[in-house]
Design a protein around this motif. Structure first.
Motif, PDB file in Angstrom:
ATOM      1  N   ILE A  91     -12.034  -3.256  -3.986  1.00 35.01           N
ATOM      2  CA  ILE A  91     -12.255  -3.243  -2.708  1.00 35.01           C
ATOM      3  C   ILE A  91     -12.524  -2.009  -1.927  1.00 35.01           C
ATOM      4  O   ILE A  91     -11.384  -1.128  -2.440  1.00 35.01           O
ATOM      5  CB  ILE A  91     -11.316  -4.154  -1.841  1.00 35.01           C
ATOM      6  CG1 ILE A  91     -11.654  -5.647  -2.315  1.00 35.01           C
ATOM      7  CG2 ILE A  91     -11.742  -4.460  -0.257  1.00 35.01           C
ATOM      8  CD1 ILE A  91     -10.324  -6.470  -1.958  1.00 35.01           C
ATOM      9  N   ALA A  92     -13.372  -1.607  -1.292  1.00 33.49           N
ATOM     10  CA  ALA A  92     -13.581  -0.203  -0.643  1.00 33.49           C
ATOM     11  C   ALA A  92     -12.146   0.200   0.106  1.00 33.49           C
ATOM     12  O   ALA A  92     -11.524  -0.694   0.926  1.00 33.49           O
ATOM     13  CB  ALA A  92     -14.630  -0.190   0.126  1.00 33.49           C
ATOM     14  N   THR A  93     -11.967   1.252   0.138  1.00 34.83           N
ATOM     15  CA  THR A  93     -10.537   1.738   0.876  1.00 34.83           C
ATOM     16  C   THR A  93     -11.026   1.431   2.574  1.00 34.83           C
ATOM     17  O   THR A  93     -12.190   1.823   2.994  1.00 34.83           O
ATOM     18  CB  THR A  93     -10.404   3.139   0.790  1.00 34.83           C
ATOM     19  OG1 THR A  93     -10.276   3.448  -0.611  1.00 34.83           O
ATOM     20  CG2 THR A  93      -9.159   3.797   1.675  1.00 34.83           C
ATOM     21  N   GLY A  94      -9.991   1.301   3.179  1.00 32.74           N
ATOM     22  CA  GLY A  94      -9.986   0.883   4.749  1.00 32.74           C
ATOM     23  C   GLY A  94     -11.088  -0.114   5.187  1.00 32.74           C
ATOM     24  O   GLY A  94     -11.584   0.194   6.217  1.00 32.74           O
ATOM     25  N   THR A  98      -7.165  -7.540   7.456  1.00 33.89           N
ATOM     26  CA  THR A  98      -6.080  -8.408   7.052  1.00 33.89           C
ATOM     27  C   THR A  98      -5.832  -8.658   5.681  1.00 33.89           C
ATOM     28  O   THR A  98      -6.829  -8.944   5.028  1.00 33.89           O
ATOM     29  CB  THR A  98      -5.677  -9.570   7.968  1.00 33.89           C
ATOM     30  OG1 THR A  98      -6.915 -10.458   7.672  1.00 33.89           O
ATOM     31  CG2 THR A  98      -5.523  -9.462   9.119  1.00 33.89           C
ATOM     32  N   VAL A  99      -4.776  -8.521   5.196  1.00 31.59           N
ATOM     33  CA  VAL A  99      -4.526  -8.934   3.878  1.00 31.59           C
ATOM     34  C   VAL A  99      -2.965  -9.551   3.747  1.00 31.59           C
ATOM     35  O   VAL A  99      -2.168  -9.120   4.505  1.00 31.59           O
ATOM     36  CB  VAL A  99      -4.166  -7.707   2.853  1.00 31.59           C
ATOM     37  CG1 VAL A  99      -3.566  -8.023   1.497  1.00 31.59           C
ATOM     38  CG2 VAL A  99      -5.510  -6.738   2.851  1.00 31.59           C
ATOM     39  N   ARG A 120      -4.044   0.725   1.251  1.00 29.53           N
ATOM     40  CA  ARG A 120      -5.312   1.352   0.996  1.00 29.53           C
ATOM     41  C   ARG A 120      -6.439   0.819   1.286  1.00 29.53           C
ATOM     42  O   ARG A 120      -7.419   1.364   2.096  1.00 29.53           O
ATOM     43  CB  ARG A 120      -5.497   1.653  -0.552  1.00 29.53           C
ATOM     44  CG  ARG A 120      -6.683   2.297  -0.785  1.00 29.53           C
ATOM     45  CD  ARG A 120      -7.165   2.661  -2.431  1.00 29.53           C
ATOM     46  NE  ARG A 120      -7.393   1.249  -3.125  1.00 29.53           N
ATOM     47  CZ  ARG A 120      -8.421   0.597  -3.123  1.00 29.53           C
ATOM     48  NH1 ARG A 120      -9.395   1.055  -2.433  1.00 29.53           N
ATOM     49  NH2 ARG A 120      -8.617  -0.577  -3.675  1.00 29.53           N
ATOM     50  N   VAL A 121      -6.538  -0.730   1.210  1.00 31.01           N
ATOM     51  CA  VAL A 121      -7.723  -1.448   1.448  1.00 31.01           C
ATOM     52  C   VAL A 121      -8.036  -1.747   2.994  1.00 31.01           C
ATOM     53  O   VAL A 121      -8.907  -2.228   3.525  1.00 31.01           O
ATOM     54  CB  VAL A 121      -8.068  -2.779   0.686  1.00 31.01           C
ATOM     55  CG1 VAL A 121      -8.301  -2.125  -0.741  1.00 31.01           C
ATOM     56  CG2 VAL A 121      -6.894  -3.677   0.811  1.00 31.01           C
ATOM     57  N   LEU A 122      -6.595  -1.780   3.597  1.00 33.09           N
ATOM     58  CA  LEU A 122      -6.468  -1.973   4.973  1.00 33.09           C
ATOM     59  C   LEU A 122      -7.117  -0.890   6.000  1.00 33.09           C
ATOM     60  O   LEU A 122      -7.067   0.091   5.644  1.00 33.09           O
ATOM     61  CB  LEU A 122      -5.299  -2.282   5.541  1.00 33.09           C
ATOM     62  CG  LEU A 122      -4.622  -3.470   5.159  1.00 33.09           C
ATOM     63  CD1 LEU A 122      -3.025  -3.415   5.739  1.00 33.09           C
ATOM     64  CD2 LEU A 122      -5.193  -4.724   6.002  1.00 33.09           C
ATOM     65  N   ALA A 123      -7.979  -1.375   7.049  1.00 25.26           N
ATOM     66  CA  ALA A 123      -8.481  -0.439   7.948  1.00 25.26           C
ATOM     67  C   ALA A 123      -7.076   0.182   8.698  1.00 25.26           C
ATOM     68  O   ALA A 123      -6.171  -0.693   8.922  1.00 25.26           O
ATOM     69  CB  ALA A 123      -9.309  -1.019   8.958  1.00 25.26           C
ATOM     70  N   PRO A 124      -7.508   1.253   9.424  1.00 23.56           N
ATOM     71  CA  PRO A 124      -6.140   1.728  10.259  1.00 23.56           C
ATOM     72  C   PRO A 124      -5.712   0.750  11.184  1.00 23.56           C
ATOM     73  O   PRO A 124      -6.577   0.175  12.009  1.00 23.56           O
ATOM     74  CB  PRO A 124      -6.710   3.062  10.806  1.00 23.56           C
ATOM     75  CG  PRO A 124      -8.011   3.433   9.785  1.00 23.56           C
ATOM     76  CD  PRO A 124      -8.643   2.376   9.299  1.00 23.56           C
ATOM     77  N   GLY A 125      -4.541   0.482  11.574  1.00 20.47           N
ATOM     78  CA  GLY A 125      -4.117  -0.468  12.337  1.00 20.47           C
ATOM     79  C   GLY A 125      -4.349  -1.886  11.743  1.00 20.47           C
ATOM     80  O   GLY A 125      -3.902  -2.908  12.456  1.00 20.47           O
ATOM     81  N   GLY A 126      -4.707  -2.104  10.578  1.00 21.79           N
ATOM     82  CA  GLY A 126      -4.887  -3.486   9.928  1.00 21.79           C
ATOM     83  C   GLY A 126      -3.483  -4.143   9.642  1.00 21.79           C
ATOM     84  O   GLY A 126      -2.363  -3.254   9.430  1.00 21.79           O
ATOM     85  N   VAL A 127      -3.537  -5.313   9.273  1.00 23.26           N
ATOM     86  CA  VAL A 127      -2.324  -5.844   9.313  1.00 23.26           C
ATOM     87  C   VAL A 127      -2.367  -6.376   7.866  1.00 23.26           C
ATOM     88  O   VAL A 127      -3.074  -7.169   7.408  1.00 23.26           O
ATOM     89  CB  VAL A 127      -2.199  -7.242  10.251  1.00 23.26           C
ATOM     90  CG1 VAL A 127      -0.997  -8.323   9.909  1.00 23.26           C
ATOM     91  CG2 VAL A 127      -2.338  -6.855  11.736  1.00 23.26           C
ATOM     92  N   PHE A 128      -0.818  -6.569   7.224  1.00 21.95           N
ATOM     93  CA  PHE A 128      -0.247  -6.941   6.027  1.00 21.95           C
ATOM     94  C   PHE A 128       0.626  -7.894   6.242  1.00 21.95           C
ATOM     95  O   PHE A 128       1.693  -7.644   7.078  1.00 21.95           O
ATOM     96  CB  PHE A 128       0.152  -5.850   5.200  1.00 21.95           C
ATOM     97  CG  PHE A 128       0.797  -6.559   3.939  1.00 21.95           C
ATOM     98  CD1 PHE A 128      -0.074  -6.979   2.774  1.00 21.95           C
ATOM     99  CD2 PHE A 128       2.073  -6.302   3.579  1.00 21.95           C
ATOM    100  CE1 PHE A 128       0.781  -7.371   1.641  1.00 21.95           C
ATOM    101  CE2 PHE A 128       2.735  -6.814   2.624  1.00 21.95           C
ATOM    102  CZ  PHE A 128       1.847  -7.502   1.830  1.00 21.95           C
TER     103      PHE A 128
END
Length: 217
Positions: A91-94, A98-99, A120-128
């Motif tokens: 999967i592409a970076t950023g 959500t993951v 790595r794959v989350l966008a800035p501010g993305g949620v894990f």
């Protein structure tokens, strides 16, 4: 998680039906930590896709990745899936908002590497969102045969692979588990560049599940 290939049919037809009433409150914890939203949500170690409906009910589009072809055979009717390693996601970076990781971190011997990939794959501010067995009250050291109390034996501070289980009628006696004490688990999240936002526990009377919500810096 390729060890799941041998038990995929048993997992789908025998093990999962016993958890449909959600005694560990996984659904409740997922709703609390993930919450409503939109867009793709990648589930690491999706298995047979048992949690896809819960993710979809929150308005999100579930996607799954897992190493076990046997488990993915059952998952593919429930969500789009790819066979892959969570330590090296295709999967592409950023690229993702959500993951989630639901009840699988003990199947991943190098979970810190998985957390780094999730970040790595989350966008800035993305949620894990992590939901997993409670490291303080579950594992080869925790005897849960008596529902009223957990008997904790030596072993909590040990990190590594174990095939011990308090029951021979569950999952861990078949595939084993990797245990990490709570500080090691939380430090791995911080080291991945994720920032904690919320925590939750599930199951009673002694929590069986520990979860958290974190965001990518």
């Amino acid at each position: 998680m390729t060890g799941y290939d041998a038990i995929a049919d048993w997992y789908e037809t025998t093990f999962l039906p016993g958890w449909r009433d959600d005694p560990l409150e996984i659904g409740l914890v997922l709703r609390d930590l993930l919450g409503p939203g939109s867009g793709p949500c990648l589930e690491l170690g999706c298995g047979t896709g048992a949690h896809a409906g819960r993710i979809r009910d929150l308005g999100r589009t579930p996607l799954g990745v897992d190493l076990s072809a046997g488990m993915l055979r059952h998952a593919s009717p429930r969500l789009p899936v790819v066979r892959g390693d969570a330590e090296a996601l295709p999967i592409a970076t950023g690229s993702l908002p959500t993951v989630v990781s639901v009840m699988v971190h003990t199947d991943m011997p190098d979970y810190p590497a998985v957390l780094r990939e999730a970040a790595r794959v989350l966008a800035p501010g993305g949620v894990f969102v992590h939901i997993g067995v409670h490291p303080c009250f579950c594992g080869g050291f925790a005897d849960r045969a008596d529902e009223r109390a957990v008997v904790l034996r030596p072993g909590y501070r040990e990190t590594g692979r174990t095939t011990k289980s308090w029951t021979d009628r569950g999952l861990r006696d078949k595939v084993g588990a990797t245990h990490r004490p709570l500080p090691a688990l939380l430090h791995a999240v911080l080291d991945a560049g994720l920032v904690f936002e919320r925590f939750a526990e599930g199951g009673s009377p002694t929590p069986t599940v520990l979860g958290w919500r974190a965001v990518r810096r």
